[in-house]
Design a protein around this motif. Structure first.
Motif, PDB file in Angstrom:
ATOM      1  N   UNK A   1       0.548  -1.293  -0.270  1.00 15.72           N
ATOM      2  CA  UNK A   1      -0.099  -0.367   0.156  1.00 15.72           C
ATOM      3  C   UNK A   1       0.798   1.383  -0.390  1.00 15.72           C
ATOM      4  N   UNK A   2       0.456   2.739   0.062  1.00 19.18           N
ATOM      5  CA  UNK A   2       1.178   4.032  -0.568  1.00 19.18           C
ATOM      6  C   UNK A   2       1.651   4.129   1.110  1.00 19.18           C
ATOM      7  N   UNK A   3       1.258   3.614   1.853  1.00 17.57           N
ATOM      8  CA  UNK A   3       2.108   4.289   3.693  1.00 17.57           C
ATOM      9  C   UNK A   3       1.681   2.360   3.837  1.00 17.57           C
ATOM     10  N   UNK A   4       2.935   2.025   3.406  1.00 21.40           N
ATOM     11  CA  UNK A   4       2.690   0.791   4.134  1.00 21.40           C
ATOM     12  C   UNK A   4       4.524   1.060   4.697  1.00 21.40           C
ATOM     13  N   UNK A   5       5.404   1.813   4.964  1.00 18.59           N
ATOM     14  CA  UNK A   5       5.814   2.114   5.414  1.00 18.59           C
ATOM     15  C   UNK A   5       5.256   3.205   7.310  1.00 18.59           C
ATOM     16  N   UNK A   6       4.643   4.173   7.168  1.00 21.73           N
ATOM     17  CA  UNK A   6       4.065   3.378   8.541  1.00 21.73           C
ATOM     18  C   UNK A   6       3.056   3.093   9.008  1.00 21.73           C
ATOM     19  N   UNK A   7       2.045   1.689   8.433  1.00 17.65           N
ATOM     20  CA  UNK A   7       2.059   1.349   8.872  1.00 17.65           C
ATOM     21  C   UNK A   7       2.906   0.254   9.449  1.00 17.65           C
ATOM     22  N   UNK A   8       4.119  -0.722   8.550  1.00 21.62           N
ATOM     23  CA  UNK A   8       4.874  -1.107   9.248  1.00 21.62           C
ATOM     24  C   UNK A   8       5.652  -0.615  10.458  1.00 21.62           C
ATOM     25  N   UNK A   9       5.675   0.635  10.643  1.00 21.48           N
ATOM     26  CA  UNK A   9       6.265   1.394  11.928  1.00 21.48           C
ATOM     27  C   UNK A   9       5.009   1.402  12.986  1.00 21.48           C
ATOM     28  N   UNK A  10       3.663   1.395  12.622  1.00 25.12           N
ATOM     29  CA  UNK A  10       2.497   1.384  14.025  1.00 25.12           C
ATOM     30  C   UNK A  10       3.109  -0.221  14.663  1.00 25.12           C
ATOM     31  N   UNK A  11       2.301  -1.670  13.645  1.00 23.96           N
ATOM     32  CA  UNK A  11       2.908  -2.494  13.431  1.00 23.96           C
ATOM     33  C   UNK A  11       3.787  -2.495  14.668  1.00 23.96           C
ATOM     34  N   UNK A  12       5.508  -2.319  14.225  1.00 25.71           N
ATOM     35  CA  UNK A  12       6.525  -2.687  15.365  1.00 25.71           C
ATOM     36  C   UNK A  12       6.034  -2.171  16.768  1.00 25.71           C
ATOM     37  N   UNK A  13       5.687  -0.685  16.503  1.00 24.59           N
ATOM     38  CA  UNK A  13       4.999   0.197  17.781  1.00 24.59           C
ATOM     39  C   UNK A  13       4.696  -0.968  18.904  1.00 24.59           C
ATOM     40  N   UNK A  14       2.941  -1.491  18.369  1.00 29.13           N
ATOM     41  CA  UNK A  14       2.274  -2.091  18.836  1.00 29.13           C
ATOM     42  C   UNK A  14       2.884  -3.278  19.928  1.00 29.13           C
ATOM     43  N   UNK A  15       4.363  -3.805  18.892  1.00 27.50           N
ATOM     44  CA  UNK A  15       4.953  -5.478  19.357  1.00 27.50           C
ATOM     45  C   UNK A  15       5.445  -4.713  20.402  1.00 27.50           C
ATOM     46  N   UNK A  16       6.144  -3.630  20.448  1.00 25.83           N
ATOM     47  CA  UNK A  16       7.905  -2.853  21.206  1.00 25.83           C
ATOM     48  C   UNK A  16       7.084  -2.628  22.449  1.00 25.83           C
ATOM     49  N   UNK A  17       6.055  -2.525  22.631  1.00 31.46           N
ATOM     50  CA  UNK A  17       5.148  -2.859  23.871  1.00 31.46           C
ATOM     51  C   UNK A  17       4.618  -3.553  24.389  1.00 31.46           C
ATOM     52  N   UNK A  18       3.656  -4.566  23.376  1.00 33.44           N
ATOM     53  CA  UNK A  18       3.149  -5.814  24.225  1.00 33.44           C
ATOM     54  C   UNK A  18       4.005  -6.709  25.116  1.00 33.44           C
ATOM     55  N   UNK A  19       3.693  -6.949  26.332  1.00 32.62           N
ATOM     56  CA  UNK A  19       4.196  -7.533  27.202  1.00 32.62           C
ATOM     57  C   UNK A  19       4.118  -9.225  26.630  1.00 32.62           C
ATOM     58  N   UNK A  20       3.318  -9.646  25.601  1.00 32.03           N
ATOM     59  CA  UNK A  20       3.272 -11.289  25.458  1.00 32.03           C
ATOM     60  C   UNK A  20       4.882 -11.525  24.234  1.00 32.03           C
TER      61      UNK A  20
END
Length: 496
Positions: A437-456
């Motif tokens: 998608x056009x905003x693939x970099x932004x979407x990837x960064x959002x997913x990485x940020x969520x995984x970074x703060x996920x305790x699981x």
């Protein structure tokens, strides 16, 4: 006279004769069944691909497409016979509910499409082009058994509901090895559901007979045409269809080879036991002046008769077992042309099986050539070498062990959590693929940020894949070579 001798021998040795027929029958049946299933599978795949007019070259692309550029390329390419641009609406599996089953756990890219204009047709169960009415949907045939779907069930896409009108065979994406599945809808429903997913394109080409697909692929990539997605050719489609459902046939083939070897060894022991019992009779025949070839012919005639019975019975068993085993193949790919050639191929396979056994019988009978009249009539106890017998028993035991261990080891390999690493996929509990998608970099960064703060989540990694043209690879290889040359000069001609 030979017929009478054979009849008397079978009557007095019923058990050994029955065992010999059994082994020949099983060997012939398994090899003939392998040939029948293989010809049915390949014939059905070829018929489906021909009826659906599968493209010779297909490039999936996510992003903008300029049809004028593609049309200009097709007009200037002497290999192109026809081309078309098909749309594929890629949906989020969590939004799809098929017959009450949510497809969130599906590994397939499920999407909607309309019927192809000139080729790449989706066919119904009768091999015809289905007429799709508004509010109706045709489901891939592979989902019928997997999810228990039936006509009249409901396909839910978000808040939109479509009624299942039937099932389709997709020559390109029928196989479970294909990563995508297409649902056939009407043009009206497709336009209404466009906002539910991301639209991708299937750029398809029909090439002239004898055209070189590899050269065409190189020309396509060299022109910088859309290539943001998988590239599939007709031979690759055929191979995926054959491999997906050919594993069962391959296993049957391996079993038939093992059973054939076991049959050869068992018949060898049976023949050796019978010849030991008939030692005096053979000596008497030699004493009467009967030629050794005639004595061999008496024994061989019996096994020739037994092999004929085994081949015919085995061929009948193969034909009977073919129907239930080929049921799934017919459902996925339709029926193959049951010509005379298939029956002839199966007959030749059964004859080949018993022919190999007869060759081993003929080799075993050669020991009668060196048997003298005195040794036959007045046997003397001699210290025999048993090393060869132990070797045969060891080989037979190894074959039986192979038949038991290979399926178990194959199951353990496929169930191993590290098996996916052999296919180029990292070892992890969860894999998230971000669509193009056009905003693939932004979407990837959002997913990485969520995984970074996920305790699981203990560890995670972000990987990026790219499609490289062969010209880029050539330039990369030349750069590496130049770097190595420079390193060699700096090291005085010595390279580690």
């Amino acid at each position: 006279m030979i017929k009478k001798l054979i009849f008397n021998d079978v009557r007095h040795n019923k058990l050994m004769s029955a065992v010999t027929v059994f082994f020949m029958t099983i060997s012939a049946a398994l090899l003939a069944l392998t040939v029948l299933l293989c010809t049915n599978l390949l014939g059905a795949i070829d018929n489906l691909m021909d009826n659906a007019i599968v493209p010779d070259f297909m490039q999936m692309h996510a992003g903008e497409v300029k049809e004028r550029v593609l049309a200009s390329f097709a007009d200037n390419s002497p290999q192109v016979q026809d081309w078309q641009l098909c749309r594929f609406l890629n949906l989020d599996n969590s939004q799809i509910v098929l017959g009450g089953h949510n497809l969130i756990d599906s590994t397939q890219d499920n999407g909607l499409c309309v019927q192809g204009q000139r080729f790449d047709f989706l066919l119904d169960m009768d091999g015809k082009l289905p007429i799709v009415l508004p509010g109706k949907v045709y489901v891939p045939i592979s989902y019928r058994a997997q999810y228990g779907v039936a006509p009249g069930d409901v396909l839910e896409i978000g808040e939109r509901k479509l009624t299942v009108a039937g099932f389709i065979r997709d020559a390109q994406m029928n196989s479970m090895m294909a990563s995508s599945k297409r649902f056939l809808v009407s043009e009206k429903d497709y336009r209404a559901l466009t906002d539910q997913g991301q639209e991708e394109y299937l750029i398809e080409f029909l090439l002239d007979d004898g055209a070189d697909i590899n050269n065409f692929q190189s020309d396509y990539l060299d022109q910088g045409l859309p290539c943001n997605g998988p590239l599939v050719t007709r031979p690759l489609i055929r191979m995926m269809n054959a491999l997906s459902d050919g594993m069962m046939i391959f296993v049957i083939f391996l079993v038939s080879i093992m059973v054939l070897l076991i049959a050869m060894l068992c018949i060898h022991f049976i023949l050796a036991l019978q010849m030991e019992r008939d030692r005096k009779e053979a000596g008497m025949l030699k004493a009467l002046g009967i030629d050794r070839r005639e004595i061999k012919r008496i024994y061989f005639a019996k096994y020739l008769l037994v092999s004929a019975c085994g081949a015919l019975v085995g061929l009948g068993l193969a034909a009977a077992a073919q129907e239930p085993l080929a049921k799934q193949l017919r459902e996925l790919y339709g029926s193959a042309d049951q010509g005379v050639s298939n029956g002839i191929a199966a007959l030749l396979a059964s004859l080949l099986s018993v022919g190999i056994i007869l060759l081993s019988v003929n080799q075993s009978l050669k020991k009668t050539d060196n048997l003298s009249v005195l040794d036959a009539l007045f046997p003397v106890q001699k210290k025999q070498k048993v090393r060869r017998q132990y070797l045969l028993i060891g080989v037979m035991t190894a074959i039986c062990t192979f038949l038991m261990l290979v399926p178990k080891n194959l199951h353990n390999t496929l169930c191993s959590p590290v098996f996916v690493t052999y296919m180029g996929i990292g070892s992890g509990e969860l894999r998230i693929d971000v669509r193009q998608r056009e905003d693939i970099d932004r979407m990837t960064d959002q997913i990485a940020a969520v995984l970074e703060h996920d305790l699981q989540v203990e560890k995670y990694v972000v990987l990026q894949t790219s499609v490289l043209t062969h010209l880029y690879l050539v330039k990369l290889c030349r750069t590496i070579v130049h770097q190595q040359d420079g390193r060699r000069r700096r090291c005085g001609g010595i390279v580690d």
